[in-house]
Scaffold this active site. Structure first.
Site, PDB file in Angstrom:
ATOM      1  N   TYR A 139      36.851  36.929  32.526  1.00 58.93           N
ATOM      2  CA  TYR A 139      35.377  36.870  32.455  1.00 58.93           C
ATOM      3  C   TYR A 139      34.745  38.135  33.020  1.00 58.93           C
ATOM      4  O   TYR A 139      33.617  38.467  32.693  1.00 58.93           O
ATOM      5  CB  TYR A 139      34.851  35.645  33.220  1.00 58.93           C
ATOM      6  CG  TYR A 139      34.548  34.456  32.348  1.00 58.93           C
ATOM      7  CD1 TYR A 139      34.884  34.434  30.993  1.00 58.93           C
ATOM      8  CD2 TYR A 139      33.918  33.334  32.864  1.00 58.93           C
ATOM      9  CE1 TYR A 139      34.622  33.334  30.202  1.00 58.93           C
ATOM     10  CE2 TYR A 139      33.646  32.226  32.072  1.00 58.93           C
ATOM     11  CZ  TYR A 139      34.007  32.232  30.742  1.00 58.93           C
ATOM     12  OH  TYR A 139      33.734  31.132  29.971  1.00 58.93           O
ATOM     13  N   LYS A 209      50.056  32.710  37.037  1.00 56.33           N
ATOM     14  CA  LYS A 209      51.126  33.402  36.317  1.00 56.33           C
ATOM     15  C   LYS A 209      51.689  34.486  37.249  1.00 56.33           C
ATOM     16  O   LYS A 209      51.913  35.641  36.847  1.00 56.33           O
ATOM     17  CB  LYS A 209      50.520  33.970  35.023  1.00 56.33           C
ATOM     18  CG  LYS A 209      51.459  34.445  33.988  1.00 56.33           C
ATOM     19  CD  LYS A 209      52.280  33.364  33.300  1.00 56.33           C
ATOM     20  CE  LYS A 209      53.378  34.040  32.491  1.00 56.33           C
ATOM     21  NZ  LYS A 209      54.597  33.270  32.362  1.00 56.33           N
ATOM     22  N   ASP A 275      52.757  28.564  32.211  1.00 54.73           N
ATOM     23  CA  ASP A 275      53.456  28.104  30.998  1.00 54.73           C
ATOM     24  C   ASP A 275      54.190  26.796  31.269  1.00 54.73           C
ATOM     25  O   ASP A 275      54.170  25.872  30.446  1.00 54.73           O
ATOM     26  CB  ASP A 275      54.404  29.183  30.435  1.00 54.73           C
ATOM     27  CG  ASP A 275      55.140  29.950  31.518  1.00 54.73           C
ATOM     28  OD1 ASP A 275      54.553  30.194  32.579  1.00 54.73           O
ATOM     29  OD2 ASP A 275      56.308  30.302  31.311  1.00 54.73           O
TER      30      ASP A 275
END
Ligand code: NAD
Length: 410
Positions: A139, A209, A275
């Site tokens: 963003y 991540k 993931d």
């Protein structure tokens, strides 16, 4: 004796496309729930403010200053979907609103309503609240296109000054940079932990991540653990502490410490790589309660979880700054141009956003009345066409009829 009626001034943006239809149906339900629950002693005074296509057509401005001012003044608002302007210079109005008010937490409760068509065998096991960081990461992403001067300068700088050697195709690369800060991460994780404590949720999961992006995504995870261990030491137990105990005293001691923390009602703070998390929510959704995550991961996770319990027609959202109290509640779907004016739109996303808003105002009883009416309508299978099309013996109601049916259930 005269009673004063407690009123709340709330600006609303009906929204573009199906916005007007779902707003009309929803407003009647909200007003009825408030009036009935509080015997007329509480009331919302609605003020329409302009944004999106309607604002552009009437004022030439997609997001007029007056709208921002009115929302800032009230510190709260509710909105339907807005058309994203196509063209240079104007970014998403939703993003602009969130940035202007620094609404750093995008809060998405995801739960299953009995009777809603779902792709899962046991959709009722999915019950989570997502706290997605709303101001950083992509963003606040900085991007430069292929072959631009900026990209060339940046690649030169990275290779000559910072000894970067791994840009595979420097001549034909575009470049993107994403900032993730300690402050931004910690205010988001704090909001998630405080929510878990208030609602007696068993855990907060940091989704990141960090295995690949050690300083940004990994930073988010580490700073999240840091704030839990410093500011919420007495009320939480982190899996980082578990690992330390495991290393120093063995797995049995770590398990004992975890069990003791659970028995004391402490919130368990854990982390999962993004993931893997997308697998986990399909395989073991019951293991997760409150989720705190970065902006891009949150984008994927929010939509994936919404799909598990019936899709965007029924997923509410709130954008909140827990420090200033400013909040905008909103339907999470778009303007649905393919069904505008057909009475096919499901108002539940907007209505459940109103439920979040009422809860935020402390008007829990009115919020519960709307939730219960929606639960009952869905169980009786009297639904809008998005659900009716997927169910065998459902009665298909128009947007307005569905709203009217809900009113009879309150
Ligand atoms: P969309 O959410 O409008 O529609 C996707 C599909 O879902 C369509 O088939 C639509 O009919 C259906 N759908 C959406 N809401 C529904 C509802 N309440 N009831 C029944 N069916 C519903 O997404 P899109 O087509 O990608 O986007 C259309 C426009 O909306 C674009 O201009 C986009 O930028 C904008 N948009 C706005 C927001 C927002 O304001 N929060 C969010 C997403 C997209």
């Amino acid at each position: 004796m005269t009673h004063t009626i407690e009123t709340k001034q709330i600006p609303y943006i009906p929204g573009d496309g199906i916005g007007a239809e779902i707003w009309q149906a929803s407003q009647a339900v909200i007003d009825h729930a408030v009036a009935k629950t509080y015997n007329g002693q509480k009331k919302i005074e609605w003020t329409e403010v302009l944004a999106g296509e309607k604002a552009f057509n009437e004022t030439g401005d997609w997001l007029p200053e007056a709208t921002l001012e009115a929302i800032k003044q009230a510190n709260i608002a509710i909105k339907g979907p807005l058309t994203t302007p196509v063209g240079e210079g104007v970014r998403s109005i939703n993003v602009a609103l969130r940035q202007q008010l620094d609404l750093y937490a995008c809060v998405r409760p995801v739960r299953y309503f009995k009777g809603v068509p779902s792709p899962l065998k046991e959709p009722e096991k999915t019950n989570m609240v997502i706290f997605r960081e709303n101001t950083e990461d992509v963003y606040a992403g900085i991007e430069f296109p292929i072959h631009s001067d900026e990209t060339k300068k940046l690649i030169d700088f990275l290779t000559s000054e910072l000894a970067v050697t791994k840009i595979r195709f420097p001549e034909t690369s575009a470049i993107g940079i994403k900032p993730i800060s300690q402050e931004g991460s910690q205010r988001l994780v704090t909001a998630a932990i405080e929510y878990a404590l208030l609602h007696q949720e068993p855990s907060v999961t940091l989704v990141h991540k960090g295995n690949i992006m050690k300083f940004t995504e990994g930073g988010f995870k580490n700073w999240g653990y840091d704030i839990a261990e410093s500011q919420f030491k007495a009320q939480t137990f982190t899996m980082r502490t578990y690992q330390t105990i495991q290393k120093e005293a063995g797995v049995e001691a770590a398990n004992d410490a975890l069990k003791a923390a659970q028995e004391q009602g402490k919130v368990i703070i854990k982390d999962v790589i993004a993931d893997n998390f997308l697998q986990q929510i399909l395989l073991y959704p019951e293991k997760y309660a409150v989720i705190a995550t970065t902006n891009l991961n949150g984008d994927y996770v929010s939509d994936a979880l919404a799909a598990q319990v019936g899709g965007i027609g029924i997923s509410p959202g709130g954008n909140i700054n827990y420090d200033t109290g400013a909040a905008i509640f909103e339907a999470t779907h778009g303007t649905a141009p393919d069904i505008v004016g057909l009475g096919k739109a499901n108002p539940c996303s907007l209505l459940l956003s109103a439920v979040m808003m009422l809860e935020y105002l402390g008007w829990q009883e009115a919020a519960d009345a709307i939730t219960q009416a929606i639960e009952q309508a869905l169980i009786t299978q009297k639904v809008t066409s998005d659900f009716a099309d997927q169910l065998e013996n459902a009665t298909c109601l128009t947007t307005q009829e569905f709203g009217e049916f809900l009113i009879t259930l309150i």
